[in-house]
Write a protein that holds these residues in place. Structure first.
Motif, PDB file in Angstrom:
ATOM      1  N   ASP A   3     -20.977  36.700   2.010  1.00 29.89           N
ATOM      2  CA  ASP A   3     -20.444  35.342   1.928  1.00 29.89           C
ATOM      3  C   ASP A   3     -18.931  35.316   2.134  1.00 29.89           C
ATOM      4  OD1 ASP A   3     -22.707  34.209  -0.692  1.00 29.89           O
ATOM      5  OD2 ASP A   3     -22.927  34.369   1.485  1.00 29.89           O
ATOM      6  N   ASN A   4     -18.250  36.399   1.720  1.00 30.60           N
ATOM      7  CA  ASN A   4     -16.794  36.430   1.818  1.00 30.60           C
ATOM      8  C   ASN A   4     -16.306  36.803   3.218  1.00 30.60           C
ATOM      9  OD1 ASN A   4     -16.352  35.718  -0.786  1.00 30.60           O
ATOM     10  ND2 ASN A   4     -16.355  37.793  -1.573  1.00 30.60           N
ATOM     11  N   LEU A   5     -17.214  37.257   4.069  1.00 32.98           N
ATOM     12  CA  LEU A   5     -16.804  37.680   5.403  1.00 32.98           C
ATOM     13  C   LEU A   5     -16.683  36.471   6.327  1.00 32.98           C
ATOM     14  CD1 LEU A   5     -19.060  40.835   5.940  1.00 32.98           C
ATOM     15  CD2 LEU A   5     -16.713  40.746   5.123  1.00 32.98           C
ATOM     16  N   LYS A   6     -15.657  36.486   7.173  1.00 37.12           N
ATOM     17  CA  LYS A   6     -15.553  35.422   8.170  1.00 37.12           C
ATOM     18  C   LYS A   6     -15.042  36.001   9.481  1.00 37.12           C
ATOM     19  CE  LYS A   6     -12.997  32.818   5.595  1.00 37.12           C
ATOM     20  NZ  LYS A   6     -12.180  31.757   5.052  1.00 37.12           N
ATOM     21  N   ARG A   7     -15.439  35.361  10.567  1.00 33.24           N
ATOM     22  CA  ARG A   7     -15.024  35.840  11.886  1.00 33.24           C
ATOM     23  C   ARG A   7     -13.505  35.758  12.000  1.00 33.24           C
ATOM     24  NH1 ARG A   7     -18.930  36.098  16.036  1.00 33.24           N
ATOM     25  NH2 ARG A   7     -20.999  35.492  15.295  1.00 33.24           N
ATOM     26  N   ILE A   8     -12.940  36.709  12.719  1.00 35.68           N
ATOM     27  CA  ILE A   8     -11.486  36.789  12.832  1.00 35.68           C
ATOM     28  C   ILE A   8     -10.888  35.536  13.466  1.00 35.68           C
ATOM     29  CG2 ILE A   8     -11.706  38.169  14.970  1.00 35.68           C
ATOM     30  CD1 ILE A   8      -8.880  38.526  12.434  1.00 35.68           C
ATOM     31  N   ASN A   9     -11.583  34.931  14.456  1.00 28.90           N
ATOM     32  CA  ASN A   9     -11.021  33.724  15.092  1.00 28.90           C
ATOM     33  C   ASN A   9     -11.010  32.546  14.111  1.00 28.90           C
ATOM     34  OD1 ASN A   9     -13.763  33.201  15.107  1.00 28.90           O
ATOM     35  ND2 ASN A   9     -13.890  32.667  17.284  1.00 28.90           N
ATOM     36  N   LEU A  14      -6.150  36.016  22.043  1.00 33.37           N
ATOM     37  CA  LEU A  14      -5.325  37.077  21.441  1.00 33.37           C
ATOM     38  C   LEU A  14      -6.144  38.349  21.222  1.00 33.37           C
ATOM     39  CD1 LEU A  14      -3.365  34.997  18.749  1.00 33.37           C
ATOM     40  CD2 LEU A  14      -2.415  35.972  20.825  1.00 33.37           C
ATOM     41  N   ILE A  15      -7.394  38.159  20.763  1.00 35.09           N
ATOM     42  CA  ILE A  15      -8.278  39.313  20.510  1.00 35.09           C
ATOM     43  C   ILE A  15      -8.589  40.004  21.838  1.00 35.09           C
ATOM     44  CG2 ILE A  15     -10.560  40.034  19.659  1.00 35.09           C
ATOM     45  CD1 ILE A  15     -10.324  37.429  17.796  1.00 35.09           C
ATOM     46  N   GLU A  16      -8.872  39.176  22.854  1.00 37.60           N
ATOM     47  CA  GLU A  16      -9.193  39.718  24.181  1.00 37.60           C
ATOM     48  C   GLU A  16      -8.019  40.513  24.751  1.00 37.60           C
ATOM     49  OE1 GLU A  16     -11.576  37.817  27.986  1.00 37.60           O
ATOM     50  OE2 GLU A  16     -10.743  36.505  26.449  1.00 37.60           O
ATOM     51  N   ALA A  17      -6.802  40.018  24.456  1.00 38.72           N
ATOM     52  CA  ALA A  17      -5.598  40.689  24.960  1.00 38.72           C
ATOM     53  C   ALA A  17      -5.208  41.893  24.088  1.00 38.72           C
ATOM     54  CB  ALA A  17      -4.449  39.693  25.034  1.00 38.72           C
ATOM     55  N   ARG A  18      -6.041  42.198  23.099  1.00 39.10           N
ATOM     56  CA  ARG A  18      -5.828  43.349  22.194  1.00 39.10           C
ATOM     57  C   ARG A  18      -4.515  43.235  21.413  1.00 39.10           C
ATOM     58  NH1 ARG A  18      -9.292  47.532  23.309  1.00 39.10           N
ATOM     59  NH2 ARG A  18      -7.838  49.142  22.579  1.00 39.10           N
ATOM     60  N   ARG A  19      -4.139  41.977  21.099  1.00 38.42           N
ATOM     61  CA  ARG A  19      -2.894  41.747  20.340  1.00 38.42           C
ATOM     62  C   ARG A  19      -3.161  41.633  18.843  1.00 38.42           C
ATOM     63  NH1 ARG A  19      -0.270  36.754  23.365  1.00 38.42           N
ATOM     64  NH2 ARG A  19       1.151  36.873  21.576  1.00 38.42           N
ATOM     65  N   VAL A  20      -4.443  41.591  18.469  1.00 39.30           N
ATOM     66  CA  VAL A  20      -4.825  41.468  17.051  1.00 39.30           C
ATOM     67  C   VAL A  20      -5.316  42.819  16.537  1.00 39.30           C
ATOM     68  CG1 VAL A  20      -6.362  40.286  15.425  1.00 39.30           C
ATOM     69  CG2 VAL A  20      -5.513  39.065  17.450  1.00 39.30           C
ATOM     70  N   THR A  21      -4.911  43.169  15.308  1.00 39.80           N
ATOM     71  CA  THR A  21      -5.474  44.362  14.661  1.00 39.80           C
ATOM     72  C   THR A  21      -5.982  44.001  13.277  1.00 39.80           C
ATOM     73  OG1 THR A  21      -3.353  45.055  13.717  1.00 39.80           O
ATOM     74  CG2 THR A  21      -3.944  46.007  15.859  1.00 39.80           C
ATOM     75  N   LYS A  41      -6.558  48.596  13.359  1.00 44.77           N
ATOM     76  CA  LYS A  41      -7.455  48.882  14.486  1.00 44.77           C
ATOM     77  C   LYS A  41      -7.712  47.600  15.288  1.00 44.77           C
ATOM     78  CE  LYS A  41      -9.819  52.675  12.167  1.00 44.77           C
ATOM     79  NZ  LYS A  41     -10.971  53.029  11.341  1.00 44.77           N
ATOM     80  N   VAL A  42      -7.834  47.770  16.609  1.00 43.65           N
ATOM     81  CA  VAL A  42      -8.124  46.630  17.487  1.00 43.65           C
ATOM     82  C   VAL A  42      -9.597  46.250  17.335  1.00 43.65           C
ATOM     83  CG1 VAL A  42      -8.197  45.822  19.875  1.00 43.65           C
ATOM     84  CG2 VAL A  42      -6.332  47.319  19.121  1.00 43.65           C
ATOM     85  N   PRO A  43      -9.886  44.992  16.941  1.00 43.06           N
ATOM     86  CA  PRO A  43     -11.285  44.598  16.718  1.00 43.06           C
ATOM     87  C   PRO A  43     -11.975  44.152  17.999  1.00 43.06           C
ATOM     88  CG  PRO A  43      -9.857  42.774  16.191  1.00 43.06           C
ATOM     89  CD  PRO A  43      -8.955  43.896  16.648  1.00 43.06           C
ATOM     90  N   GLU A  44     -13.298  44.084  17.940  1.00 42.12           N
ATOM     91  CA  GLU A  44     -14.069  43.474  19.020  1.00 42.12           C
ATOM     92  C   GLU A  44     -14.156  41.969  18.767  1.00 42.12           C
ATOM     93  OE1 GLU A  44     -17.929  45.241  19.239  1.00 42.12           O
ATOM     94  OE2 GLU A  44     -17.135  47.282  19.321  1.00 42.12           O
ATOM     95  N   MET A  45     -14.506  41.240  19.807  1.00 42.43           N
ATOM     96  CA  MET A  45     -14.710  39.794  19.659  1.00 42.43           C
ATOM     97  C   MET A  45     -15.833  39.549  18.649  1.00 42.43           C
ATOM     98  SD  MET A  45     -13.163  37.287  21.205  1.00 42.43           S
ATOM     99  CE  MET A  45     -12.790  37.633  22.904  1.00 42.43           C
ATOM    100  N   GLY A  46     -15.615  38.586  17.730  1.00 46.24           N
ATOM    101  CA  GLY A  46     -16.656  38.261  16.755  1.00 46.24           C
ATOM    102  C   GLY A  46     -16.653  39.137  15.518  1.00 46.24           C
ATOM    103  N   THR A  47     -15.696  40.077  15.428  1.00 47.60           N
ATOM    104  CA  THR A  47     -15.601  40.935  14.235  1.00 47.60           C
ATOM    105  C   THR A  47     -15.356  40.073  13.009  1.00 47.60           C
ATOM    106  OG1 THR A  47     -14.734  42.782  15.508  1.00 47.60           O
ATOM    107  CG2 THR A  47     -14.284  42.811  13.147  1.00 47.60           C
ATOM    108  N   LYS A  48     -16.007  40.426  11.903  1.00 46.68           N
ATOM    109  CA  LYS A  48     -15.810  39.696  10.641  1.00 46.68           C
ATOM    110  C   LYS A  48     -14.858  40.481   9.746  1.00 46.68           C
ATOM    111  CE  LYS A  48     -20.066  37.065  10.608  1.00 46.68           C
ATOM    112  NZ  LYS A  48     -21.266  36.697   9.861  1.00 46.68           N
ATOM    113  N   ILE A  49     -14.098  39.735   8.935  1.00 51.03           N
ATOM    114  CA  ILE A  49     -13.149  40.400   8.038  1.00 51.03           C
ATOM    115  C   ILE A  49     -13.434  40.033   6.588  1.00 51.03           C
ATOM    116  CG2 ILE A  49     -11.305  40.539   9.768  1.00 51.03           C
ATOM    117  CD1 ILE A  49      -9.994  38.154   8.194  1.00 51.03           C
ATOM    118  N   ALA A  50     -13.048  40.941   5.695  1.00 46.70           N
ATOM    119  CA  ALA A  50     -13.161  40.718   4.251  1.00 46.70           C
ATOM    120  C   ALA A  50     -11.808  40.216   3.740  1.00 46.70           C
ATOM    121  CB  ALA A  50     -13.541  42.036   3.559  1.00 46.70           C
TER     122      ALA A  50
END
Length: 250
Positions: A3-9, A26-33, A37-46
């Motif tokens: 429940d606490n996880l949400k997509r990076i975008n 930004l994620i596609e351009a690999r400017r987000v970590t 670490k550089v995430p994939e599109m749709g990665t969820k974060i805690a």
């Protein structure tokens, strides 16, 4: 935990950094970590993950900045210069962090004003001032005629221009509501003066999606929903703004 996880975008959008679409770029351009670490599109974060864009930490962006709604009393001046005015808004609120008002509300007027320490949102709101709605309740010195309402709504010549069309509604014999999408200096008072009416009281009750719901002299933090909606409205309006050198209070 899920429940606490949400997509990076979604996260970057919710903290007010950028839109989801811009976050995807930004994620596609690999400017987000995330945690370095550089995430994939749709990665969820805690909640405890460290998110960075171009090496700058974005985590807890909302906690770092303060966004306040304040019900300004008559007599308080919207200035950050505490040396000049003893009745200034900063000394009155006495907030523990350095904050500043977004726009202004005349000394003789009362009601809603927003304050923050986030310079980016101040610039966005002021740049978009020709697009966003501000609602006022006004009482005048004599009975309100239908002609007055119609003329106020259709535009009045002040400050070498005719005011933009706006919504005006009579509430009682001496009181009306007006919704402006313009921020000319002392606009409502000047409009009324032109039509030979004098403003007795002027209260701002809404700025965009933020409504006045506080006792006079009190402040509160914006809710998460208010903040998210405000960012959505700004994202739209900053693409369509025109500069307004006469921006001022009412």
């Amino acid at each position: 935990m899920e429940d606490n996880l949400k997509r990076i975008n979604k996260y970057l959008s919710e903290v007010g950094y950028c839109s989801r679409r811009e976050a995807d770029k930004l994620i596609e351009a690999r400017r987000v970590t995330i945690n370095g670490k550089v995430p994939e599109m749709g990665t969820k974060i805690a909640p405890d993950d460290i998110v960075e864009v171009d090496g700058k930490t974005i985590s807890n962006n909302k906690e770092r900045f303060v966004y306040l709604a304040f019900n300004k009393p008559v007599g308080i001046v919207c200035t950050t210069d505490t040396r000049v005015e003893k009745d200034n808004i900063i000394d009155y609120i006495n907030y523990p962090k350095r904050i500043f008002p977004i726009g202004r509300l005349d000394k003789a007027s009362e009601g809603l004003i927003l304050l923050t320490d986030d310079g980016d949102i101040v610039n966005k709101i002021l740049r978009a001032s020709n697009n966003h709605e501000k609602e006022y309740i006004v009482t005048v010195d004599k009975p309100i005629s239908q002609t007055f309402i119609e003329r106020m709504a259709n535009g009045v010549p002040i400050l070498d221009r005719v005011t933009k069309k706006c919504e005006v509604r009579k509430l009682s014999s001496h009181e009306f509501k007006i919704i402006l999408t313009q921020g000319l200096n002392r606009q409502i008072r000047r409009m009324c003066e032109y039509l030979d009416y004098e403003v007795i009281t002027l209260k701002r009750v809404r700025i965009m999606n933020i409504k006045l719901d506080l006792p006079i002299g009190n402040y509160r933090e914006l809710t998460k929903n208010e903040f998210q909606e405000l960012n959505k409205l700004l994202e739209h309006s900053t693409k369509h703004y025109k500069s307004n050198k006469h921006n001022g209070g009412h």
